[in-house]
Motif scaffolding. Structure first.
Motif, mmCIF file in Angstrom:
data_model
loop_
_atom_site.group_PDB
_atom_site.id
_atom_site.type_symbol
_atom_site.label_atom_id
_atom_site.label_comp_id
_atom_site.label_asym_id
_atom_site.label_seq_id
_atom_site.Cartn_x
_atom_site.Cartn_y
_atom_site.Cartn_z
ATOM 1 N N PHE A 11 0.773 -1.138 -0.031
ATOM 2 C CA PHE A 11 0.068 -0.049 -0.054
ATOM 3 C C PHE A 11 0.874 1.078 0.025
ATOM 4 O O PHE A 11 1.616 1.529 0.784
ATOM 5 N N VAL A 16 3.208 -5.075 2.676
ATOM 6 C CA VAL A 16 2.616 -5.803 3.481
ATOM 7 C C VAL A 16 2.848 -7.037 3.317
ATOM 8 O O VAL A 16 3.325 -7.848 4.289
ATOM 9 N N PRO A 35 1.349 -10.308 14.618
ATOM 10 C CA PRO A 35 1.045 -8.957 15.291
ATOM 11 C C PRO A 35 0.274 -8.043 14.525
ATOM 12 O O PRO A 35 -0.166 -8.041 13.307
ATOM 13 N N ASN A 36 -0.168 -7.129 15.092
ATOM 14 C CA ASN A 36 -1.054 -6.049 14.434
ATOM 15 C C ASN A 36 -0.249 -5.599 13.229
ATOM 16 O O ASN A 36 0.814 -5.130 13.365
ATOM 17 N N GLY A 37 -1.166 -5.432 12.135
ATOM 18 C CA GLY A 37 -0.378 -4.748 10.923
ATOM 19 C C GLY A 37 0.378 -5.594 10.170
ATOM 20 O O GLY A 37 1.063 -5.264 9.377
ATOM 21 N N SER A 38 0.239 -6.879 10.595
ATOM 22 C CA SER A 38 1.219 -8.017 9.686
ATOM 23 C C SER A 38 0.513 -8.589 8.388
ATOM 24 O O SER A 38 1.443 -9.041 7.547
ATOM 25 N N GLY A 39 -0.869 -7.986 8.151
ATOM 26 C CA GLY A 39 -1.164 -8.502 6.946
ATOM 27 C C GLY A 39 -2.104 -9.712 6.908
ATOM 28 O O GLY A 39 -2.576 -9.883 5.867
ATOM 29 N N LYS A 40 -2.560 -9.891 8.015
ATOM 30 C CA LYS A 40 -3.532 -11.165 8.320
ATOM 31 C C LYS A 40 -4.991 -10.497 7.375
ATOM 32 O O LYS A 40 -5.336 -11.345 6.607
ATOM 33 N N THR A 41 -5.325 -9.388 7.756
ATOM 34 C CA THR A 41 -6.599 -8.720 6.966
ATOM 35 C C THR A 41 -6.255 -8.746 5.650
ATOM 36 O O THR A 41 -7.147 -9.009 4.759
ATOM 37 N N THR A 42 -5.137 -8.177 5.211
ATOM 38 C CA THR A 42 -5.079 -8.001 3.735
ATOM 39 C C THR A 42 -4.773 -9.244 3.104
ATOM 40 O O THR A 42 -5.415 -9.270 2.029
ATOM 41 N N GLN A 80 -13.342 -7.744 9.760
ATOM 42 C CA GLN A 80 -12.987 -7.608 11.060
ATOM 43 C C GLN A 80 -13.843 -6.449 11.811
ATOM 44 O O GLN A 80 -13.819 -6.408 12.826
HETATM 45 N N1 LIG Z 1 -6.629 -0.100 1.987
HETATM 46 C C1 LIG Z 1 -5.316 0.004 2.653
HETATM 47 N N2 LIG Z 1 -4.739 1.234 2.310
HETATM 48 C C2 LIG Z 1 -3.417 1.592 2.836
HETATM 49 N N3 LIG Z 1 -3.051 0.936 3.515
HETATM 50 C C3 LIG Z 1 -3.868 -0.359 4.256
HETATM 51 C C4 LIG Z 1 -4.801 -0.646 3.625
HETATM 52 N N4 LIG Z 1 -5.248 -2.001 4.127
HETATM 53 C C5 LIG Z 1 -4.320 -2.216 5.105
HETATM 54 N N5 LIG Z 1 -3.299 -1.301 5.128
HETATM 55 C C6 LIG Z 1 -1.973 -1.258 5.793
HETATM 56 O O1 LIG Z 1 -1.346 -2.473 5.690
HETATM 57 C C7 LIG Z 1 -0.954 -3.129 6.960
HETATM 58 C C8 LIG Z 1 -1.476 -4.512 7.202
HETATM 59 O O2 LIG Z 1 -2.668 -4.157 7.644
HETATM 60 P P1 LIG Z 1 -3.649 -5.526 8.017
HETATM 61 O O3 LIG Z 1 -3.633 -6.701 6.868
HETATM 62 O O4 LIG Z 1 -5.139 -4.714 8.431
HETATM 63 O O5 LIG Z 1 -2.912 -6.100 9.187
HETATM 64 P P2 LIG Z 1 -3.482 -7.194 10.377
HETATM 65 O O6 LIG Z 1 -4.872 -7.407 9.794
HETATM 66 O O7 LIG Z 1 -2.582 -8.323 10.485
HETATM 67 O O8 LIG Z 1 -3.666 -6.168 11.672
HETATM 68 C C9 LIG Z 1 -1.135 -2.069 7.826
HETATM 69 O O9 LIG Z 1 0.052 -1.157 7.853
HETATM 70 C C10 LIG Z 1 -2.305 -1.351 7.401
HETATM 71 O O10 LIG Z 1 -2.030 0.212 7.791
#
Ligand SMILES: Nc1ncnc2c1ncn2[C@@H]1O[C@H](COP(=O)(O)OP(=O)(O)O)[C@@H](O)[C@H]1O
Ligand SMILES: [Mg+2]
Lengths: 236, 260
Positions: A11, A16, A35-42, A80
């Protein structure tokens, strides 16, 4: 059944995911940790096509999902953050999503009962508490009874009773032979419902194996300590 | 896509702002007809209002609706629906509900005052068609601006500046350039300048049809000289249609690439 090949995603300047390779057999229950922000949601959103990877491909039953949409009929997703249109009532939302999906199901009543959501059906979503919204989120995720379940932090905001209900539901779905992908920060929950652990660190998979393997590798008998050990060793 | 369109349309028709918008046109129609007993004259006054206000409303509703329905969009993205259907469906929902308010709001007073018995019926219909075009054009552009800007305030800002430019600044710049480049033949330049602004184009279109050379102005006169009335109307309509198609295409392209 799900194959992920060399997925990269940035991003802007933040990288990520830096090459994720993964095979998820049918019927397995995988915990995605990190950890938080490691890319699980992504990673989860990439499976749904909500995030478009920069590189790599994702296959579902040997077919690439590549910007398709029909394959999502086979996936139930729990986001989430339970973001809903605020001016809709709970019952209207459920009806609308059913209509949009063209699905004829009445499973929602079963889950509405389980989470005791009856008093809220005629309330606007904007007025619900975080925990109640999460329950609505869960009803929406389970009611279509699809073979793949992707749950992004399903435990967040739930009271202890609902947490137990959720655990029973997930174990039941697992018994039906569904494929589960779950991210959570509650280790006790993960240990009870998942059999494979996937630990994401700095954009790559740091550990991928069964809970027994993890305990053996880290020489810890306790799951929570094993994960803590994993985190520490990743930092070093 | 039809389902998404339907939900967006009814969602908007239920909202307070749609009633305000509808009531405004209803009132405007009755007041104008009350003041001008001549229906044709009322059409001209109405044109001047419609040409500025319809783009403004399209612009505001377009961005506002995009930002307000972000949750709904995210919910839909996880469902088995085509991405383009979600975004185009939502856009069409806003644009049709605005057009609906415009046509019904203005239509009722003119019906009451016997538009069907008057010769102004064609002019009035043309005004409504032009209003529809302007709604679809400006809603599409502002929807695109919303889609391209995560930041709400920036999105609103850009959208309003775009409207201001097309509705006000453009004509000023045009006049200045006519004065500065007085010594050169400017016919072709003016022709293209008017094609490049849907608001100017709509004005010319209506005046061509009304055939009032006094109000037509410089560009209108050139337009008529160049294409003649008949072709002028056809070409103006065609270019307006292009002004809808291009932003819709941009929405589609952006929607396919965006991460949520
Ligand atoms: N749509 C987006 N635009 C910009 N940055 C994003 C977006 N989605 C996620 N990020 C960034 O990508 C990183 C990983 O996010 P995320 O996948 O939500 O982590 P997790 O779910 O593991 O906590 C974070 O630094 C977040 O700020
Ligand atoms: Mg997350």
């Amino acid at each position: 059944m799900i194959t992920i090949e060399n997925i990269h995603k940035s991003f802007g300047k933040i990288r990520v995911l830096k090459g994720i390779d993964l095979d998820i057999p049918k019927g397995s229950a995988v915990a995605i940790l990190g950890p938080n922000g490691s890319g699980k949601t992504t990673l989860m959103k990439s499976l749904l096509g909500m995030v478009v990877p920069d590189q790599g491909r994702i296959l579902l039953n040997n077919t690439t999902i590549d910007r398709g949409w029909k394959y999502r009929n086979g996936i139930d997703y729990l986001p989430q953050i339970a973001n809903f249109p605020n001016n809709l009532k709970v019952s209207e939302l459920l009806k609308m999503i059913k209509d949009i999906r063209g699905a004829k199901t009445d499973k929602e009543t079963y889950y509405i009962d389980l989470f005791s959501l009856h008093p809220f059906l005629n309330k606007k979503l904007g007025t619900l508490s975080g925990g109640t919204k999460q329950k609505v989120n869960l009803v929406l995720a389970f009611m279509f009874d699809s073979p793949i379940l992707i749950l992004d932090e399903p435990t967040s905001g739930l009271d202890p009773i609902s947490l137990l209900v959720l655990k029973d539901i997930i174990l039941g779905e697992k018994k039906k032979g569904k494929t589960l992908l779950i991210s959570s920060h509650i280790m006790n929950f993960v240990e009870k419902v998942c059999d494979t652990i996937l630990f994401i660190w700095e954009g790559t998979i740091y550990f991928n194996g069964s809970i027994t393997d993890l305990k053996k590798n880290t020489k810890k008998d306790d799951f929570e300590h094993a994960i803590a050990h994993l985190l520490k060793s990743a930092h070093d | 896509m039809i389902k998404i369109l339907k939900y967006s349309f009814f969602d908007l028709m239920r909202s307070r702002w749609s009633y305000v918008y509808f009531a405004f046109y209803l009132l405007l129609g009755f007041v104008l007809l009350f003041l001008n007993t001549d229906v044709s004259k009322a059409v001209i006054t109405l044109m001047n209002v419609v040409i500025i206000l319809v783009p403004l409303m399209g612009t505001l509703f377009g961005v506002m609706y995009y930002y307000n329905s972000k949750e709904f969009i995210e919910l839909l993205l996880a469902q088995p629906i085509k991405r383009t259907s979600i975004f185009i469906g939502q856009y069409l929902g806003v644009a049709t509900s605005l057009t609906f308010s415009l046509i019904v709001g203005l239509g009722i007073p003119f019906l009451v005052y016997g538009i069907f018995k008057s010769d102004a019926i064609l002019d009035f219909s043309l005004l409504l068609v032009t209003g529809g075009f302007l709604t679809f054009i400006f809603t599409a552009i502002s929807f695109y601006i919303g889609l391209s800007n995560e930041n709400k305030i920036k999105g609103f800002g850009y959208a309003i500046v775009f409207w201001l430019f097309m509705a006000v600044i453009y004509d000023g710049l045009f006049l200045i350039s006519l004065i500065v480049f007085e010594a050169y033949p400017l016919d072709t330049f003016s022709l293209f300048a008017s094609l490049a602004n849907p608001i100017d184009l709509s004005r010319i279109l209506i005046l061509l049809k009304l055939d009032i050379s006094a109000l037509m102005g410089y560009t209108g006169a050139i337009f008529q000289k160049f294409f003649g009335t008949q072709w002028g109307v056809v070409i103006a309509m065609g270019v307006l249609l292009l002004w809808v198609i291009v932003p819709v295409f941009l929405i589609r392209r952006k929607a396919l690439k965006k991460d949520f």
